[in-house]
Enzyme design. Structure first.
Site, PDB file in Angstrom:
ATOM      1  N   MET A 163      29.320 -30.929  10.652  1.00 26.82           N
ATOM      2  CA  MET A 163      28.215 -30.697  11.337  1.00 26.82           C
ATOM      3  C   MET A 163      28.096 -29.099  11.841  1.00 26.82           C
ATOM      4  O   MET A 163      26.651 -28.731  11.631  1.00 26.82           O
ATOM      5  CB  MET A 163      27.707 -31.760  12.373  1.00 26.82           C
ATOM      6  CG  MET A 163      27.886 -32.734  12.208  1.00 26.82           C
ATOM      7  SD  MET A 163      26.378 -33.574  11.530  1.00 26.82           S
ATOM      8  CE  MET A 163      25.606 -33.913  13.249  1.00 26.82           C
ATOM      9  N   ARG A 172      28.822 -28.180  19.392  1.00 21.88           N
ATOM     10  CA  ARG A 172      29.692 -27.202  20.078  1.00 21.88           C
ATOM     11  C   ARG A 172      30.985 -27.865  20.147  1.00 21.88           C
ATOM     12  O   ARG A 172      32.009 -27.407  19.770  1.00 21.88           O
ATOM     13  CB  ARG A 172      29.045 -27.136  21.765  1.00 21.88           C
ATOM     14  CG  ARG A 172      29.909 -25.996  22.452  1.00 21.88           C
ATOM     15  CD  ARG A 172      29.022 -25.840  23.891  1.00 21.88           C
ATOM     16  NE  ARG A 172      29.090 -27.323  24.636  1.00 21.88           N
ATOM     17  CZ  ARG A 172      30.070 -27.487  25.480  1.00 21.88           C
ATOM     18  NH1 ARG A 172      30.752 -26.595  26.036  1.00 21.88           N
ATOM     19  NH2 ARG A 172      29.765 -28.721  26.110  1.00 21.88           N
ATOM     20  N   LYS A 173      31.293 -28.825  21.130  1.00 26.93           N
ATOM     21  CA  LYS A 173      32.607 -29.706  21.216  1.00 26.93           C
ATOM     22  C   LYS A 173      32.628 -30.995  20.952  1.00 26.93           C
ATOM     23  O   LYS A 173      33.299 -31.532  20.277  1.00 26.93           O
ATOM     24  CB  LYS A 173      33.132 -29.441  22.759  1.00 26.93           C
ATOM     25  CG  LYS A 173      33.561 -28.159  22.898  1.00 26.93           C
ATOM     26  CD  LYS A 173      34.370 -27.894  24.349  1.00 26.93           C
ATOM     27  CE  LYS A 173      34.864 -26.593  24.701  1.00 26.93           C
ATOM     28  NZ  LYS A 173      35.449 -26.227  26.182  1.00 26.93           N
ATOM     29  N   SER A 176      26.642 -30.598  28.861  1.00 27.71           N
ATOM     30  CA  SER A 176      25.911 -30.375  27.375  1.00 27.71           C
ATOM     31  C   SER A 176      24.698 -29.725  27.771  1.00 27.71           C
ATOM     32  O   SER A 176      24.135 -29.010  26.853  1.00 27.71           O
ATOM     33  CB  SER A 176      26.122 -31.801  26.683  1.00 27.71           C
ATOM     34  OG  SER A 176      25.657 -31.454  25.237  1.00 27.71           O
ATOM     35  N   ARG A 230      25.662 -41.586  27.107  1.00 25.05           N
ATOM     36  CA  ARG A 230      26.960 -40.829  27.539  1.00 25.05           C
ATOM     37  C   ARG A 230      27.345 -40.613  28.974  1.00 25.05           C
ATOM     38  O   ARG A 230      26.352 -40.587  29.449  1.00 25.05           O
ATOM     39  CB  ARG A 230      26.911 -39.271  26.918  1.00 25.05           C
ATOM     40  CG  ARG A 230      28.226 -38.387  26.635  1.00 25.05           C
ATOM     41  CD  ARG A 230      27.676 -37.271  26.047  1.00 25.05           C
ATOM     42  NE  ARG A 230      29.156 -36.508  25.726  1.00 25.05           N
ATOM     43  CZ  ARG A 230      29.301 -35.151  25.078  1.00 25.05           C
ATOM     44  NH1 ARG A 230      28.023 -34.652  24.993  1.00 25.05           N
ATOM     45  NH2 ARG A 230      30.338 -34.772  24.863  1.00 25.05           N
ATOM     46  N   HIS A 275      14.055 -38.869  23.184  1.00 23.93           N
ATOM     47  CA  HIS A 275      14.836 -38.838  24.500  1.00 23.93           C
ATOM     48  C   HIS A 275      13.944 -39.536  25.620  1.00 23.93           C
ATOM     49  O   HIS A 275      14.370 -39.218  26.619  1.00 23.93           O
ATOM     50  CB  HIS A 275      14.911 -37.322  24.816  1.00 23.93           C
ATOM     51  CG  HIS A 275      15.879 -36.544  23.878  1.00 23.93           C
ATOM     52  ND1 HIS A 275      17.120 -36.962  23.771  1.00 23.93           N
ATOM     53  CD2 HIS A 275      15.780 -35.245  23.100  1.00 23.93           C
ATOM     54  CE1 HIS A 275      17.796 -36.133  22.684  1.00 23.93           C
ATOM     55  NE2 HIS A 275      16.918 -35.184  22.526  1.00 23.93           N
TER      56      HIS A 275
END
Length: 268
Positions: A214, A232-233, A119, A111, A89
């Site tokens: 996943m 998550r989403k 997130s 993103r 990262h």
């Protein structure tokens, strides 16, 4: 996705080997946990049965035994046969210069920042061994806007890599483009890595990398995560469930100021 591409779409390893061991994070290193592994194991066992609010009062939360090796990313890297697939990262300014000199192939994923902050907060809440954040949304939003979170300022991070998007060893991708056309993203990464694919291999990769797959893959949804799932989403626009009108107005103004002079834009 990269792991599958370099292995011809074989999903065996991605279903059986934890992601942090298969694709180590090169900057993750916790000297205390690595050096005193035996003590961490000893203390983690009784801690793990205590209520979460009590665990927060101790110097470190319980760490599952099979997760400890993930706190030494460089050691994990040395154990992996070439070609290695690694993750990071880090911003461009802190990225290992030897990796850039040797023209290691780098796939950078950006993103839109509104979804990033949502997130990011979620991840910090469910990773007790790394962050253990439990504060309110507004506090986290303010910290994100000030650029004082781990890995620094989002604008500096993204624009730092964007300046090198035309380097031969860097592929700059947007998360939103992947969501809209996953197969084209797979093919784009394959071309960048000089990997030949087939329709059958692409089908396997797309199925395995879907959110539905996943979420139920224990090699991805780590046991050290508490209070929610890492997967998550993955949608575009979840920020609308968190940003207030005033925060959105403020952030739009900041975005316009900080991104002025670049031709980089995002889908919100």
């Amino acid at each position: 996705m990269v792991s599958l591409l370099v292995n011809g779409g074989d999903v065996t390893a991605t279903r059986t080997t934890p992601q942090f061991l298969r694709v180590p994070n090169i900057e993750i290193y916790n000297a205390w946990i690595v050096r005193f592994r035996w003590l961490v194991l000893l203390l983690s066992k009784p801690l793990s049965i205590l209520p979460r609010f009590i665990q927060r009062l101790v110097p470190f939360p319980p760490v599952p035994a099979d997760e400890i090796d993930g706190f030494n990313g460089l050691a994990q890297m040395e154990r992996i046969p070439r070609p290695r697939v690694l993750k990071s990262h880090l911003p461009y300014s802190l990225f290992p210069p030897q990796a850039l000199r040797k023209k290691c192939k780098i796939v950078y994923i950006a993103r839109n920042p509104k979804d990033v902050v949502v997130s990011y907060r979620h991840n910090m809440k469910i990773m007790p061994a790394l962050f253990n954040y439990s504060g309110p949304w507004d506090t986290f939003y303010r910290t994100f806007v000030s650029g004082k979170l781990c890995y620094g300022d989002w604008f500096d991070h993204v624009t730092g890599w964007w300046k090198h998007k035309d380097d031969s060893n860097i592929l700059f991708l947007k998360y939103e483009d992947f969501i809209k056309d996953q197969r084209e993203t797979v093919r784009k990464i394959a071309r960048f890595l000089d990997v030949q694919t087939t329709d059958d291999a692409e089908d396997k990769i797309l199925e395995h990398c879907s959110f539905q797959s996943m979420k139920i893959n224990p090699a991805v949804n780590s046991k050290m995560l508490e209070g929610g799932q890492f997967i998550r989403k993955g949608v575009i626009g979840d920020w609308e469930n968190y940003f207030t009108v005033a925060q959105n107005r403020e952030f739009e103004k900041l975005y316009a100021e900080r991104m002025e002079g670049t031709d980089l834009d995002f889908e919100w």
